[in-house]
Design a protein around this motif. Structure first.
Motif: not given
Length: 261
Positions: A95, A133-135, A99, A206-207, A201, A91-92, A203
Protein backbone atom coordinates in the motif's frame (compact mmCIF):
# COMPACT_ATOMS: atom_id res chain seq x y z
CA UNK A 1 16.72 -13.01 13.15
CA UNK A 2 15.68 -13.61 9.55
CA UNK A 3 17.79 -15.79 7.31
CA UNK A 4 17.50 -14.49 3.77
CA UNK A 5 19.81 -15.49 0.94
CA UNK A 6 21.65 -17.72 3.42
CA UNK A 7 22.83 -15.03 5.87
CA UNK A 8 21.50 -13.92 9.25
CA UNK A 9 20.60 -10.23 9.27
CA UNK A 10 19.06 -7.73 11.66
CA UNK A 11 17.52 -5.51 8.99
CA UNK A 12 15.94 -6.43 5.66
CA UNK A 13 14.44 -4.46 2.82
CA UNK A 14 11.50 -4.66 0.49
CA UNK A 15 12.30 -2.77 -2.70
CA UNK A 16 9.71 -0.86 -4.70
CA UNK A 17 9.51 1.68 -7.49
CA UNK A 18 6.76 3.25 -9.61
CA UNK A 19 4.01 1.51 -7.65
CA UNK A 20 5.48 -2.02 -7.80
CA UNK A 21 7.57 -4.23 -5.54
CA UNK A 22 10.56 -6.19 -6.83
CA UNK A 23 11.86 -9.64 -5.93
CA UNK A 24 15.44 -10.38 -4.97
CA UNK A 25 17.45 -12.01 -7.77
CA UNK A 26 17.20 -15.33 -5.91
CA UNK A 27 13.39 -15.13 -5.91
CA UNK A 28 12.50 -13.98 -2.38
CA UNK A 29 10.95 -10.61 -1.67
CA UNK A 30 13.36 -9.63 1.14
CA UNK A 31 16.70 -8.03 0.29
CA UNK A 32 19.43 -8.48 2.90
CA UNK A 33 21.35 -5.48 1.56
CA UNK A 34 20.90 -2.66 -0.94
CA UNK A 35 24.20 -3.39 -2.67
CA UNK A 36 22.44 -4.01 -5.99
CA UNK A 37 21.15 -0.42 -6.13
CA UNK A 38 22.83 2.96 -6.39
CA UNK A 39 22.49 5.08 -3.25
CA UNK A 40 21.46 8.10 -5.29
CA UNK A 41 18.47 6.13 -6.61
CA UNK A 42 16.92 5.75 -3.14
CA UNK A 43 14.02 8.20 -2.91
CA UNK A 44 12.36 7.21 0.37
CA UNK A 45 12.52 4.66 3.19
CA UNK A 46 9.47 3.60 5.21
CA UNK A 47 9.45 1.18 8.16
CA UNK A 48 6.85 -1.50 7.52
CA UNK A 49 7.20 -3.90 10.43
CA UNK A 50 9.22 -6.60 12.11
CA UNK A 51 9.44 -10.31 11.50
CA UNK A 52 11.14 -12.71 13.87
CA UNK A 53 13.11 -9.88 15.44
CA UNK A 54 14.34 -8.22 12.24
CA UNK A 55 13.28 -4.76 11.11
CA UNK A 56 11.73 -4.56 7.66
CA UNK A 57 12.01 -1.33 5.68
CA UNK A 58 10.41 -0.45 2.37
CA UNK A 59 12.93 1.25 0.12
CA UNK A 60 11.50 3.29 -2.75
CA UNK A 61 13.74 3.81 -5.76
CA UNK A 62 13.34 6.81 -8.03
CA UNK A 63 11.34 6.48 -11.20
CA UNK A 64 13.61 5.53 -14.07
CA UNK A 65 16.09 3.69 -11.84
CA UNK A 66 17.82 0.73 -13.44
CA UNK A 67 16.10 -2.32 -11.95
CA UNK A 68 16.95 -5.67 -13.49
CA UNK A 69 14.67 -7.63 -11.19
CA UNK A 70 11.31 -9.37 -11.54
CA UNK A 71 8.21 -7.57 -10.29
CA UNK A 72 6.60 -9.27 -7.31
CA UNK A 73 3.23 -10.98 -7.65
CA UNK A 74 1.48 -9.66 -4.55
CA UNK A 75 -1.33 -12.20 -4.52
CA UNK A 76 1.20 -14.98 -4.80
CA UNK A 77 3.25 -13.61 -1.90
CA UNK A 78 0.21 -13.14 0.33
CA UNK A 79 -1.03 -16.64 -0.44
CA UNK A 80 2.13 -18.16 1.05
CA UNK A 81 2.44 -15.83 4.04
CA UNK A 82 3.52 -17.88 7.02
CA UNK A 83 1.58 -15.89 9.61
CA UNK A 84 -0.46 -12.76 10.25
CA UNK A 85 2.66 -10.68 10.89
CA UNK A 86 4.10 -11.47 7.46
CA UNK A 87 0.75 -10.75 5.78
CA UNK A 88 0.49 -7.37 7.52
CA UNK A 89 4.06 -6.44 6.60
CA UNK A 90 3.54 -7.27 2.93
CA UNK A 91 0.18 -5.51 2.88
CA UNK A 92 1.63 -2.37 4.42
CA UNK A 93 4.57 -2.32 2.02
CA UNK A 94 2.32 -2.83 -1.01
CA UNK A 95 0.00 0.00 0.00
CA UNK A 96 2.82 2.41 0.75
CA UNK A 97 4.59 1.80 -2.55
CA UNK A 98 1.36 2.65 -4.40
CA UNK A 99 0.63 5.68 -2.18
CA UNK A 100 4.14 7.06 -2.65
CA UNK A 101 3.88 6.70 -6.40
CA UNK A 102 0.40 8.24 -6.74
CA UNK A 103 0.78 11.23 -4.39
CA UNK A 104 3.89 12.96 -5.64
CA UNK A 105 2.11 16.25 -6.23
CA UNK A 106 -0.39 18.24 -4.23
CA UNK A 107 -4.00 17.63 -5.22
CA UNK A 108 -4.93 21.18 -4.24
CA UNK A 109 -2.22 23.38 -5.79
CA UNK A 110 -0.09 21.02 -7.87
CA UNK A 111 3.25 21.57 -6.12
CA UNK A 112 5.55 18.68 -5.30
CA UNK A 113 4.80 16.94 -2.00
CA UNK A 114 7.51 16.53 0.66
CA UNK A 115 7.84 13.99 3.44
CA UNK A 116 6.18 15.04 6.68
CA UNK A 117 8.70 15.62 9.47
CA UNK A 118 6.72 13.65 12.10
CA UNK A 119 3.88 11.62 10.61
CA UNK A 120 3.72 8.93 7.95
CA UNK A 121 2.43 11.48 5.48
CA UNK A 122 3.37 13.94 2.78
CA UNK A 123 2.83 17.68 3.01
CA UNK A 124 2.78 20.55 0.57
CA UNK A 125 5.07 23.43 1.51
CA UNK A 126 3.07 25.74 -0.74
CA UNK A 127 -0.48 25.34 0.63
CA UNK A 128 0.10 23.18 3.76
CA UNK A 129 -2.06 20.27 2.60
CA UNK A 130 -1.18 17.01 4.39
CA UNK A 131 -1.79 13.73 2.58
CA UNK A 132 -1.83 10.47 4.53
CA UNK A 133 -1.74 6.99 2.97
CA UNK A 134 -5.11 6.28 1.44
CA UNK A 135 -7.36 3.62 2.98
CA UNK A 136 -10.65 2.72 1.31
CA UNK A 137 -13.13 1.00 3.69
CA UNK A 138 -15.21 -1.81 2.19
CA UNK A 139 -17.82 -4.20 3.50
CA UNK A 140 -17.67 -7.90 2.68
CA UNK A 141 -20.67 -10.00 3.60
CA UNK A 142 -21.82 -13.59 3.70
CA UNK A 143 -25.62 -13.71 3.50
CA UNK A 144 -26.96 -16.82 5.24
CA UNK A 145 -30.31 -18.53 5.55
CA UNK A 146 -30.14 -21.61 7.73
CA UNK A 147 -28.04 -24.24 5.98
CA UNK A 148 -27.52 -22.19 2.82
CA UNK A 149 -25.64 -19.03 1.85
CA UNK A 150 -25.37 -16.67 -1.10
CA UNK A 151 -22.17 -16.83 -3.12
CA UNK A 152 -21.59 -14.83 -6.28
CA UNK A 153 -19.00 -14.22 -8.95
CA UNK A 154 -17.69 -11.06 -10.53
CA UNK A 155 -16.56 -10.98 -14.17
CA UNK A 156 -13.06 -10.36 -12.78
CA UNK A 157 -12.93 -13.71 -10.92
CA UNK A 158 -11.13 -16.77 -12.18
CA UNK A 159 -13.51 -19.11 -14.01
CA UNK A 160 -15.71 -21.13 -11.67
CA UNK A 161 -14.81 -19.24 -8.48
CA UNK A 162 -17.60 -17.87 -6.25
CA UNK A 163 -17.22 -15.64 -3.21
CA UNK A 164 -19.00 -13.38 -0.76
CA UNK A 165 -20.54 -10.03 -1.67
CA UNK A 166 -18.52 -6.83 -1.20
CA UNK A 167 -18.51 -3.14 -1.95
CA UNK A 168 -17.09 0.23 -0.96
CA UNK A 169 -18.57 2.31 1.84
CA UNK A 170 -19.79 5.61 0.42
CA UNK A 171 -19.18 9.06 1.91
CA UNK A 172 -21.37 9.67 4.95
CA UNK A 173 -22.49 6.04 5.11
CA UNK A 174 -22.15 3.62 8.02
CA UNK A 175 -20.74 0.17 7.41
CA UNK A 176 -24.08 -1.42 8.33
CA UNK A 177 -25.96 0.79 5.86
CA UNK A 178 -23.46 -0.15 3.18
CA UNK A 179 -24.18 -3.84 3.84
CA UNK A 180 -27.90 -3.35 3.17
CA UNK A 181 -27.35 -1.13 0.12
CA UNK A 182 -24.64 -3.19 -1.58
CA UNK A 183 -26.50 -6.49 -1.22
CA UNK A 184 -29.71 -4.96 -2.54
CA UNK A 185 -27.88 -3.36 -5.47
CA UNK A 186 -25.81 -6.40 -6.41
CA UNK A 187 -28.23 -9.30 -5.97
CA UNK A 188 -31.64 -7.77 -5.18
CA UNK A 189 -32.31 -9.26 -1.73
CA UNK A 190 -32.92 -7.71 1.69
CA UNK A 191 -31.02 -8.68 4.83
CA UNK A 192 -31.41 -8.37 8.60
CA UNK A 193 -29.38 -9.05 11.74
CA UNK A 194 -26.16 -7.61 10.30
CA UNK A 195 -23.25 -8.53 12.58
CA UNK A 196 -19.58 -7.65 12.41
CA UNK A 197 -17.02 -10.48 12.38
CA UNK A 198 -13.50 -9.15 11.72
CA UNK A 199 -11.44 -6.99 9.36
CA UNK A 200 -8.54 -7.47 6.98
CA UNK A 201 -6.19 -5.17 5.13
CA UNK A 202 -6.60 -5.86 1.41
CA UNK A 203 -3.83 -4.14 -0.58
CA UNK A 204 -5.52 -4.13 -4.00
CA UNK A 205 -4.61 -1.40 -3.89
CA UNK A 206 -5.62 0.12 -0.52
CA UNK A 207 -8.82 -1.43 0.86
CA UNK A 208 -9.76 -2.22 4.44
CA UNK A 209 -12.27 -5.05 4.40
CA UNK A 210 -14.88 -5.11 7.18
CA UNK A 211 -16.35 -8.60 7.36
CA UNK A 212 -19.99 -9.26 8.26
CA UNK A 213 -22.61 -11.97 8.42
CA UNK A 214 -26.19 -11.03 7.54
CA UNK A 215 -29.39 -13.05 7.57
CA UNK A 216 -31.61 -13.28 4.51
CA UNK A 217 -34.80 -11.25 4.99
CA UNK A 218 -36.55 -11.63 1.64
CA UNK A 219 -36.47 -10.88 -2.07
CA UNK A 220 -35.59 -12.73 -5.26
CA UNK A 221 -31.93 -13.42 -5.95
CA UNK A 222 -31.17 -11.48 -9.17
CA UNK A 223 -27.57 -10.48 -10.09
CA UNK A 224 -27.18 -6.94 -11.36
CA UNK A 225 -25.36 -8.18 -14.46
CA UNK A 226 -22.57 -5.61 -14.08
CA UNK A 227 -20.62 -6.15 -10.87
CA UNK A 228 -22.17 -9.59 -10.36
CA UNK A 229 -22.63 -11.91 -13.32
CA UNK A 230 -23.93 -14.91 -11.37
CA UNK A 231 -25.22 -15.50 -7.84
CA UNK A 232 -26.67 -18.63 -6.29
CA UNK A 233 -27.76 -20.18 -3.03
CA UNK A 234 -25.38 -22.91 -1.90
CA UNK A 235 -26.02 -25.52 0.78
CA UNK A 236 -23.12 -25.94 3.18
CA UNK A 237 -22.61 -29.51 1.87
CA UNK A 238 -22.44 -28.47 -1.80
CA UNK A 239 -20.06 -25.55 -2.23
CA UNK A 240 -18.51 -24.27 -5.49
CA UNK A 241 -14.86 -23.33 -6.02
CA UNK A 242 -13.99 -20.83 -3.31
CA UNK A 243 -11.58 -17.87 -2.91
CA UNK A 244 -7.99 -18.38 -1.65
CA UNK A 245 -7.54 -19.22 2.01
CA UNK A 246 -5.70 -15.98 2.86
CA UNK A 247 -8.72 -13.83 1.93
CA UNK A 248 -11.27 -12.72 4.54
CA UNK A 249 -14.02 -14.06 2.26
CA UNK A 250 -12.61 -17.52 2.85
CA UNK A 251 -12.65 -16.92 6.61
CA UNK A 252 -16.34 -15.99 6.54
CA UNK A 253 -17.23 -19.03 4.45
CA UNK A 254 -15.21 -21.39 6.65
CA UNK A 255 -16.99 -20.12 9.76
CA UNK A 256 -20.32 -20.76 8.08
CA UNK A 257 -19.29 -24.26 7.07
CA UNK A 258 -18.26 -25.03 10.64
CA UNK A 259 -21.51 -23.64 12.06
CA UNK A 260 -19.91 -20.56 13.60
CA UNK A 261 -22.34 -17.98 12.21
Amino acid sequence: MIKEQGAAVEECYIVGSSGAMYLHKTGGYLHATLDDFAKEDVEAVYPVGEMRGSRINLVILKRGSSISLEKANLRGLLSVSQNEQEYVTLSRAAQLVVWHNEHRFCGRCGHQMKHHAVDLAKHCESCSLVQYPRISPCIIVLVVDGERCILARSPRFKPGVFSTLAGFIEAGETAESAVHREIKEEVGVDVKNVRYVESQSWPFPHSLMLGFFADYAGGELIPDGVEIEEANWYHRDEMPNLPPSFAISSTLIERFLKGGV
